[in-house]
Design an enzyme around this catalytic site. Sequence first.
Site, PDB file in Angstrom:
ATOM      1  N   ASP A  46       0.856  -1.180   0.000  1.00 54.24           N
ATOM      2  CA  ASP A  46       0.000   0.000   0.000  1.00 54.24           C
ATOM      3  C   ASP A  46       0.897   1.236   0.000  1.00 54.24           C
ATOM      4  OD1 ASP A  46      -3.045   0.758   0.694  1.00 54.24           O
ATOM      5  OD2 ASP A  46      -1.722   2.121   1.767  1.00 54.24           O
ATOM      6  N   ASN A  54      -2.828  13.419  -3.427  1.00 53.65           N
ATOM      7  CA  ASN A  54      -4.046  13.973  -4.033  1.00 53.65           C
ATOM      8  C   ASN A  54      -4.365  15.362  -3.482  1.00 53.65           C
ATOM      9  OD1 ASN A  54      -4.880  12.019  -5.901  1.00 53.65           O
ATOM     10  ND2 ASN A  54      -5.756  10.741  -4.290  1.00 53.65           N
ATOM     11  N   HIS A  59      -5.862  15.233  -8.271  1.00 56.27           N
ATOM     12  CA  HIS A  59      -6.115  13.833  -8.612  1.00 56.27           C
ATOM     13  C   HIS A  59      -5.326  13.342  -9.813  1.00 56.27           C
ATOM     14  CE1 HIS A  59      -9.126  12.764  -5.646  1.00 56.27           C
ATOM     15  NE2 HIS A  59      -9.503  14.038  -5.708  1.00 56.27           N
ATOM     16  N   ASP A  63      -3.072  10.035  -9.970  1.00 58.37           N
ATOM     17  CA  ASP A  63      -3.103   9.022 -11.024  1.00 58.37           C
ATOM     18  C   ASP A  63      -1.705   8.735 -11.565  1.00 58.37           C
ATOM     19  OD1 ASP A  63      -5.799   8.829 -10.706  1.00 58.37           O
ATOM     20  OD2 ASP A  63      -6.340   9.782 -12.612  1.00 58.37           O
ATOM     21  N   GLU A  89      -4.998   2.400  -3.673  1.00 55.69           N
ATOM     22  CA  GLU A  89      -3.539   2.543  -3.758  1.00 55.69           C
ATOM     23  C   GLU A  89      -2.865   1.267  -3.262  1.00 55.69           C
ATOM     24  OE1 GLU A  89      -5.535   4.482  -1.750  1.00 55.69           O
ATOM     25  OE2 GLU A  89      -4.538   4.832   0.179  1.00 55.69           O
TER      26      GLU A  89
END
Length: 175
Positions: A46, A54, A59, A63, A89
């Site tokens: 993770d 973010n 965002h 990405d 994630e």
Amino acid sequence: QHSLQWQAWHDPLTRINNRGALFERAKALAKRCEQQKQPYSVLQMDLDHFKSVNDRFGHQAGDKVLTHAAGLITRTIREHDVAGRVGGEEFCVVLPDTGPVQAMVIAQRIRERINRREILVKKSQTTRVSVSIGVSSAQESGNYDFEQLQSIADARLYEAKQRGRNQVVGQDEKK
Ligand code: C2E
Ligand code: C2E
């Protein structure tokens, strides 16, 4: 354009296996390893503090970080190893014919590579991310069930987070 078949099995953003594909491939691989009495290992990982990427950069930057991480993971493992995006994630890697000691080497390699590189998230803005990883292996206890191994790896991932993130926790360091 990709075929519908491809789309059913891949995460559209990172282009690696989606959750369903990862599970299917892992279960097939687990069965094969059990029949051949070979070990296999699961890495549950993770990205650390992903939400703050973010929040700070938007965002689209988030990405980019996900795509970057997925690419790096894929290039750090062998062709027969399986990587998938299993959550926002969260990534999972399944390593056939790989025992707990080798799995730790591979997990550390992934962690280091992700942590080493600056990621260009916006014009002239870079960021660095880290990853926490939990490792479990079949043959530790004669257990080949993928879902059980994944949940053990998940608990160790949680432990890695508790200990301050950017680290790998495997069978030797449970408590
Ligand atoms: P190493 O990197 O210390 O890896 C030790 C053992 O861990 C390997 O022994 C292998 O059993 C396992 N292993 C390491 N990385 C992976 C991986 O990404 N996927 C899987 N499934 N298993 C992995 P092996 O195969 O006898 O390799 C011995 C040494 O040869 C490696 O030590 C490494 O120094 C080198 N090597 C082998 N293949 C490659 C490769 O594709 N790329 C690079 N850069 N080195 C390799
Ligand atoms: P591959 O086997 O699909 O491995 C892809 C990448 O995973 C490797 O890229 C390397 O970054 C990582 N990797 C895999 N196994 C190991 C390992 O045992 N140790 C380490 N440190 N890293 C590993 P790389 O190094 O650019 O190699 C590209 C391809 O070249 C490999 O694809 C493999 O087909 C071949 N190759 C490279 N080194 C060796 C080697 O020592 N033995 C064999 N049999 N093939 C190798």
